[in-house]
Design a protein around this motif. Sequence first.
Motif, PDB file in Angstrom:
ATOM      1  N   GLU A  78     -11.022   7.030  -9.122  1.00  0.00           N
ATOM      2  CA  GLU A  78      -9.909   7.101  -8.162  1.00  0.00           C
ATOM      3  C   GLU A  78      -8.645   6.723  -8.925  1.00  0.00           C
ATOM      4  O   GLU A  78      -8.724   6.299 -10.083  1.00  0.00           O
ATOM      5  N   THR A 127      -5.928   4.550  -7.872  1.00  0.00           N
ATOM      6  CA  THR A 127      -5.159   3.339  -7.570  1.00  0.00           C
ATOM      7  C   THR A 127      -5.261   2.286  -8.679  1.00  0.00           C
ATOM      8  O   THR A 127      -4.248   1.695  -9.074  1.00  0.00           O
ATOM      9  N   ARG A 179     -17.006  10.894  -9.630  1.00  0.00           N
ATOM     10  CA  ARG A 179     -17.978  10.015  -8.963  1.00  0.00           C
ATOM     11  C   ARG A 179     -19.338  10.708  -8.996  1.00  0.00           C
ATOM     12  O   ARG A 179     -19.440  11.882  -8.604  1.00  0.00           O
ATOM     13  N   GLU A 236     -21.922  11.424  -7.230  1.00  0.00           N
ATOM     14  CA  GLU A 236     -22.418  11.467  -5.851  1.00  0.00           C
ATOM     15  C   GLU A 236     -23.322  12.663  -5.689  1.00  0.00           C
ATOM     16  O   GLU A 236     -23.343  13.566  -6.523  1.00  0.00           O
ATOM     17  N   LEU A 294     -17.842  16.413  -4.502  1.00  0.00           N
ATOM     18  CA  LEU A 294     -18.114  16.858  -5.865  1.00  0.00           C
ATOM     19  C   LEU A 294     -18.213  15.662  -6.802  1.00  0.00           C
ATOM     20  O   LEU A 294     -17.890  14.531  -6.418  1.00  0.00           O
ATOM     21  N   GLU A 350       1.428   5.621  -4.491  1.00  0.00           N
ATOM     22  CA  GLU A 350       1.305   4.167  -4.443  1.00  0.00           C
ATOM     23  C   GLU A 350       2.721   3.591  -4.376  1.00  0.00           C
ATOM     24  O   GLU A 350       3.605   4.039  -5.110  1.00  0.00           O
ATOM     25  N   ARG A 392     -13.064   1.441   5.072  1.00  0.00           N
ATOM     26  CA  ARG A 392     -12.828   2.073   3.771  1.00  0.00           C
ATOM     27  C   ARG A 392     -13.872   1.651   2.746  1.00  0.00           C
ATOM     28  O   ARG A 392     -14.482   0.592   2.851  1.00  0.00           O
ATOM     29  N   TYR A 433      -8.571  -3.331  -0.061  1.00  0.00           N
ATOM     30  CA  TYR A 433      -7.670  -3.202   1.083  1.00  0.00           C
ATOM     31  C   TYR A 433      -7.419  -4.503   1.837  1.00  0.00           C
ATOM     32  O   TYR A 433      -8.282  -5.375   1.917  1.00  0.00           O
TER      33      TYR A 433
HETATM   34  P1  HAM Z   1     -11.061   7.403  -1.180  1.00  0.00           P
HETATM   35  O1  HAM Z   1     -11.206   7.389   0.298  1.00  0.00           O
HETATM   36  O2  HAM Z   1     -12.205   6.924  -1.981  1.00  0.00           O
HETATM   37  O3  HAM Z   1      -9.759   6.552  -1.510  1.00  0.00           O
HETATM   38  O4  HAM Z   1     -10.698   8.853  -1.670  1.00  0.00           O
HETATM   39  C1  HAM Z   1      -9.577   9.536  -1.150  1.00  0.00           C
HETATM   40  C2  HAM Z   1      -9.935  10.966  -0.848  1.00  0.00           C
HETATM   41  O5  HAM Z   1     -10.497  11.585  -2.003  1.00  0.00           O
HETATM   42  C3  HAM Z   1     -11.009  11.122   0.216  1.00  0.00           C
HETATM   43  O6  HAM Z   1     -10.456  11.051   1.503  1.00  0.00           O
HETATM   44  C4  HAM Z   1     -11.545  12.510  -0.098  1.00  0.00           C
HETATM   45  O7  HAM Z   1     -10.701  13.489   0.471  1.00  0.00           O
HETATM   46  C5  HAM Z   1     -11.429  12.580  -1.610  1.00  0.00           C
HETATM   47  N1  HAM Z   1     -12.749  12.339  -2.222  1.00  0.00           N
HETATM   48  C6  HAM Z   1     -13.337  11.152  -2.449  1.00  0.00           C
HETATM   49  N2  HAM Z   1     -14.539  11.341  -3.048  1.00  0.00           N
HETATM   50  C7  HAM Z   1     -14.708  12.663  -3.180  1.00  0.00           C
HETATM   51  C8  HAM Z   1     -15.726  13.501  -3.737  1.00  0.00           C
HETATM   52  N3  HAM Z   1     -16.829  12.995  -4.284  1.00  0.00           N
HETATM   53  N4  HAM Z   1     -15.560  14.846  -3.715  1.00  0.00           N
HETATM   54  C9  HAM Z   1     -14.424  15.389  -3.199  1.00  0.00           C
HETATM   55  N5  HAM Z   1     -13.431  14.638  -2.664  1.00  0.00           N
HETATM   56  C10 HAM Z   1     -13.557  13.308  -2.664  1.00  0.00           C
HETATM   57  C11 HAM Z   1      -9.275   6.375  -2.767  1.00  0.00           C
HETATM   58  O8  HAM Z   1      -9.645   6.970  -3.743  1.00  0.00           O
HETATM   59  C12 HAM Z   1      -8.119   5.408  -2.818  1.00  0.00           C
HETATM   60  N6  HAM Z   1      -7.725   5.241  -4.231  1.00  0.00           N
HETATM   61  C13 HAM Z   1      -6.967   5.883  -1.971  1.00  0.00           C
HETATM   62  C14 HAM Z   1      -5.793   4.962  -2.022  1.00  0.00           C
HETATM   63  C15 HAM Z   1      -4.676   5.135  -2.760  1.00  0.00           C
HETATM   64  N7  HAM Z   1      -5.684   3.828  -1.375  1.00  0.00           N
HETATM   65  C16 HAM Z   1      -4.537   3.251  -1.686  1.00  0.00           C
HETATM   66  N8  HAM Z   1      -3.906   4.039  -2.546  1.00  0.00           N
END
Ligand code: HAM
Length: 416
Positions: free
Chosen positions: A80, A82, A111, A113, A120, A129, A256, A261
């Motif tokens: 991710e 952040t 990831r 997964e 994906l 941010e 989340r 958070y």
């Molecule tokens: P997250 O909910 O883990 O948050 O990921 C954000 C978005 O990334 C998800 O809502 C989804 O749309 C997409 N996503 C996550 N995992 C996958 C995956 N395996 N395949 C496709 N899309 C995916 C974060 O990553 C935090 N860093 C968000 C954040 C920024 N919070 C504060 N600042």
Amino acid sequence: MINIPKGTKDVLPQDAYKWHYLEDTAREVARLYNIREIRTPVFEHTELFLRGVGDTTDIVNKEMYTFKDKGDRSITLKPEGTAGAARSFIENGMAAGLLPVKMYYIIPAFRYERPQAGRLREFHQFGIEVYGAAGADADAEVISCAALFLDRLGIKGVKLNINSIGCKSCRADYNAALKNYLRPRLGEMCATCRERFEKNPLRILDCKEEGCKAVTRGAPRILDYLCGDCAAHFGKVKELLTESGLEYTVDPDIVRGLDYYTKTVFEFVSDNIGAQGTVCGGGRYDGLIEELGGNPTPAVGFAVGLERLLLLMENSGVPFPADEGPEVFIAGMDERSRAAAFGLVGRLRKSGVSAECDHMGKSVKAQFKYADKIGAKYVIALGSNELECGECNIKCMADGSTRAVKLCDVCECFKS
Ligand code: HAM
């Protein structure tokens, strides 16, 4: 044949325009919000994510692409954006500059997964941010930025769900109440939740196992345990969202999947893309910068998953702007005029006009067909006549009309 790794996707040339549209729109929205781009490495020290994302999360426990490099350092492909942005904020002393610092990124994230529609192993995020602003207006601005991004893309019917998970102090009271509720029911819960019980009981609320969901349905709600400050903050966020004309639902179940958070958390959710319906997730994370060794700094942000967004747009028939072909195709009828076409295409490109000619030895008829297929707006056919009299016809492919132009004026003619 060597195949693409599981859970990854190629973006083929004929589809790249859709990605450009998403990325251009993201950059345009960032510009409207006065947010500058940050670029951080695709890999970081593993420690950053252990401390940043949290060692009780699925991401850290099960999903990270971690390896030792040749210098025996533990390296992780970022799951991710952040943690990397926060590391850079600290490392580059941004807290000493003008605040708030607002940054955005468009990144690949990794990831491990189980792949399915919208999930994906390599995916892409547009995230923002904001560092240094503690007030609810920063939360509302960040949420409104995500909403504007979806709106600009023409996406409708995505629901905004918000919650507050409080600060350290109200969370301690809540964790105690939650544990009191869960303790006698631990036997009905999955092994992961039983493990989480001591370290991070809040995460239990995010478990997708039916048995655990049944137990947590009657659990105490964090919103009833917010301290005065967190309750006022959440109230103000809601007021500002209403003021911005944004509809939302308070969903006390959002906790989340990441540990950093505090206070506001939110998700934009669609029921048009299957089980992985969350297109955007984010929230406030006031403790992360300190956790990573910086001075205490409030922070808030979000990330949108671009593959999920694309899926949503395709499933709901949201139009993309057409993929543009070249402005002009220059056909050559014989050896000499093909060379002249090659030269003219070069001069057009130098003057900033997108131009194409044949490299496959096609007949004139086939060249016209090809020009049509690639979406050329105009076609010029060069033959010995054109070269001798120094004049050619520009054919408009949309209506078939033609216009005679001197060969030496062709570039001028196409320059807008
Ligand atoms: P997250 O909910 O883990 O948050 O990921 C954000 C978005 O990334 C998800 O809502 C989804 O749309 C997409 N996503 C996550 N995992 C996958 C995956 N395996 N395949 C496709 N899309 C995916 C974060 O990553 C935090 N860093 C968000 C954040 C920024 N919070 C504060 N600042």
